[in-house]
Design an enzyme around this catalytic site. Structure first.
Site, short mmCIF file in Angstrom:
data_model
loop_
_atom_site.label_atom_id
_atom_site.label_comp_id
_atom_site.label_asym_id
_atom_site.label_seq_id
_atom_site.Cartn_x
_atom_site.Cartn_y
_atom_site.Cartn_z
N GLU A 174 6.48 4.33 -2.75
CA GLU A 174 6.23 5.72 -2.37
C GLU A 174 6.99 5.95 -1.07
OE1 GLU A 174 2.60 8.74 -1.19
OE2 GLU A 174 2.53 6.67 -0.54
N ASP B 107 2.23 1.62 -1.67
CA ASP B 107 1.77 2.83 -0.99
C ASP B 107 2.45 2.99 0.37
OD1 ASP B 107 -0.46 4.91 -1.06
OD2 ASP B 107 -0.95 3.91 0.83
C1 NOJ Z 1 -0.52 7.71 -0.33
C2 NOJ Z 1 -1.48 7.94 -1.45
O1 NOJ Z 1 -0.79 8.51 -2.54
C3 NOJ Z 1 -2.56 8.82 -0.92
O2 NOJ Z 1 -3.41 9.28 -1.94
C4 NOJ Z 1 -3.30 8.09 0.16
O3 NOJ Z 1 -4.27 8.93 0.75
C5 NOJ Z 1 -2.35 7.60 1.25
N1 NOJ Z 1 -1.16 7.00 0.72
C6 NOJ Z 1 -3.03 6.59 2.13
O4 NOJ Z 1 -3.19 5.39 1.43
#
Ligand code: NOJ
Ligand code: CA
Length: 570
Positions: A250, A205
């Site tokens: 991500e 993440d």
């Molecule tokens: C990215 C995630 O996809 C999202 O849903 C989340 O709120 C943020 N990171 C914080 O973890």
């Protein structure tokens, strides 16, 4: 394909499927999905052709960000089941040829995590340096907040010690100090646990936020820190534990910056990254009915080391972010696919699923998925995309797209035996409600989106050049059409997609493009013809490598290059 290279990089041709345990299937009637439910649908996923399941967070949580605010990395939320249920899930998935990867949040914890509860107690608490604190007044960071509807700064003053802590996301999600070797040790330990429990990797993440070291004034920084070291270290560590493991990041950054997150020449940091730039270009291209923005993006995509890969997607669990488009381009997409302000979020995205955005037009929906599956890389679906689920705009914010999976036609969509009003989130009503959109009806219908999607998945799996190969955009004079060639060794496929609503005929040529980079003594055999992979049929070449393709409005073809003497099994 001669496939002289080893074929053990399973993720090069995987089909990813993202799902949240809480919204997939409820087995104990409490209205919330659970691990047992997920396990009982593994056969369903295998039948669809999925080869890798990405689970959204299922850890104990303070429920402030749908599980991305974790209070304990080492176990599962008791509402979802227990660790043994998790192991069963992984085991059953494995037995059906599906690997499991899990969301891994190392940028932050919940403020209810015991580490943070300790950390905020005093400036000399042993956990103080697990988080990022500053004593000096922070600068104005309002322009950098991720959730501008509720936050106006990346720093929060904590009364007890009179210092500020960093939180890139909600203030209840304090950023971990990944520069601290103790924190890094904890992260490795957590990863080690889940690897031992059988996962095949992590969806990491919020990666770029780990790199935001400049947010902390130099004089207050306790540790020297190279974030690349952290990623390299974790990748090597995971690799030592299990050589198959992937880190899927991500990383929503411009292409020019993306390469460095894959690591050095041998791609020793993230294994894969989502292609956020390509995704946004697709939406702009769809909005315009003009393929050129996508052609431009593909041409600008950095070529990757063999040990890396892009993950292609059209939608995910967050808003459809359009943050890398210009203001004018973003407005075009808003006008086309989300004109109502209630559909828009944070001025940068749309909180919608794909089919309603495309007006429910089956031709456009199929075109979009055909395009996504034909792009070099590994495709990633968000649960419910295979049946064309819609969003529920009555649910606030990003959760509008995270409604329960619609298995059957009844009021709870076959998701739960609980009363519809007791479900974890309300199911949409109307044209995208379960009466019209559900797995049960579509699975037995040869003309359904589900059947189309499973065919697309099978064709993708039969075309390893998409996962392994290089891409070239073919030249022609039809702005609405993207024609691209993917090739790997002597395997090649050309995909032609018409983003416009008018029928077109395109003249294409392989001259100077096909087999251009092939080296080695064995020249590939001459091309015999092109075979239609999705709709059958064949296309003949003229003597100079030229060929014509006719497409309906929103039409598409995948054409396999068949060489003289080829014996085709697909
Ligand atoms: C990215 C995630 O996809 C999202 O849903 C989340 O709120 C943020 N990171 C914080 O973890
Ligand atoms: Ca349940």
């Amino acid at each position: 394909m001669r496939l002289t290279k080893t074929a053990d990089q399973w993720w090069k041709t995987a089909v990813l499927y993202c799902a949240s345990v809480q919204t997939f299937l409820d087995t104990n009637g409490d209205g919330r999905g659970d691990l047992e439910g997920m396990t009982s649908r593994i056969d369903y996923l295998a039948d669809l052709g999925i080869t890798c399941l990405w689970l959204m967070p299922f850890y104990p949580t303070a429920d402030a960000d749908d599980g991305y605010d974790i209070t304990d990395f080492l176990t599962v939320d008791p509402r979802d089941g227990d660790l043994a249920d998790f192991v069963s899930l992984v085991q059953v998935a494995r037995s059906r040829g599906i690997r499991v990867i899990i969301d891994f949040v190392m940028n932050h914890t919940s403020d209810q995590h015991p580490w943070f509860k300790e950390s905020r107690k005093s400036v000399d608490n042993p956990y103080r340096n697990y988080y990022v604190w500053r004593s000096s007044t922070p600068p104005d960071t309002s322009a950098a907040v991720v959730f501008p509807d509720v936050e106006d700064s990346l720093w929060e003053l904590d009364e007890r010690t009179g210092e500020y802590y960093l939180h890139n996301f909600y203030k209840t999600q304090p950023d971990l100090n990944v520069a601290n070797p103790e924190v890094r040790e904890q992260i490795s330990k957590v990863m080690g646990l889940w690897l031992q429990l059988g996962v095949s990797g992590f969806r990491v993440d919020a990666v770029p936020f780990l790199f935001a070291v400049d947010d902390v004034p130099a004089k207050e920084r306790e540790f020297q820190y190279d974030p690349h070291d952290t990623l390299r270290h974790l990748k090597a560590y995971c690799g030592r534990r299990d050589s198959d493991v992937i880190l899927l990041g991500e990383v929503n950054v411009p292409y020019k910056d993306q390469k460095k997150f894959f690591g050095g020449a041998d791609g020793d940091e993230l294994t894969m990254q989502f292609d956020f730039i390509g995704m946004q270009a697709i939406w702009l291209a769809l909005a315009r009915g003009d393929a050129r923005p996508l052609a431009k993006a593909l041409a600008g995509r950095p070529a990757l080391d063999e040990s890396n890969q892009y993950a292609n997607f059209l939608r995910n669990h967050d808003e459809l972010t359009l943050d890398k488009l210009t203001d004018a381009e973003r407005q075009e997409v808003f006008d086309a696919f989300g004109p109502d302000p209630d559909m828009q979020l944070y001025d940068r995205g749309l909180r919608r699923r794909l089919p309603p955005m495309l007006g429910g037009d089956p031709r456009r929906i199929r075109l979009a998925y055909s395009l996504m599956f034909s792009l070099p890389g590994t495709p990633c679906l968000f649960y419910g995309e295979e049946i064309g689920m819609g969003e529920n705009l009555d649910i606030p914010g990003r959760y509008s797209v995270r409604t329960p999976m619609q298995w059957g036609p009844n009021a709870t969509g076959g998701f739960s035996t609980a009363k519809p009003r007791s479900l974890v989130r309300p199911i949409p009503e109307g044209p995208y409600g379960p009466a019209r959109i559900n797995v049960s009806d579509q699975r037995s219908d040869p003309d359904s989106l589900w059947t189309f999607m499973s065919t697309l998945i099978r064709r993708y799996r039969q075309s390893p050049e998409i996962g392994w190969g290089a891409v070239q955009v073919l030249k022609h004079d039809q702005p609405s059409v993207l024609a691209h060639l993917v090739q790997q060794e002597d395997w090649a496929m050309v995909a032609v997609h018409n983003l416009g609503d008018e029928p077109v005929s395109v003249s294409l040529s392989f001259d100077g493009v096909l087999d251009r980079d092939l080296t080695g003594p064995a020249a590939p055999a001459p091309v015999d013809h092109l075979a239609g992979l999705l709709h059958g049929g064949r296309v003949e070449l003229d003597g100079k490598g030229g060929f014509d393709v006719d497409l309906d409005g929103y039409g598409y073809r995948w054409l396999r290059v068949v060489r003289e003497g080829d014996i085709r099994i697909a």
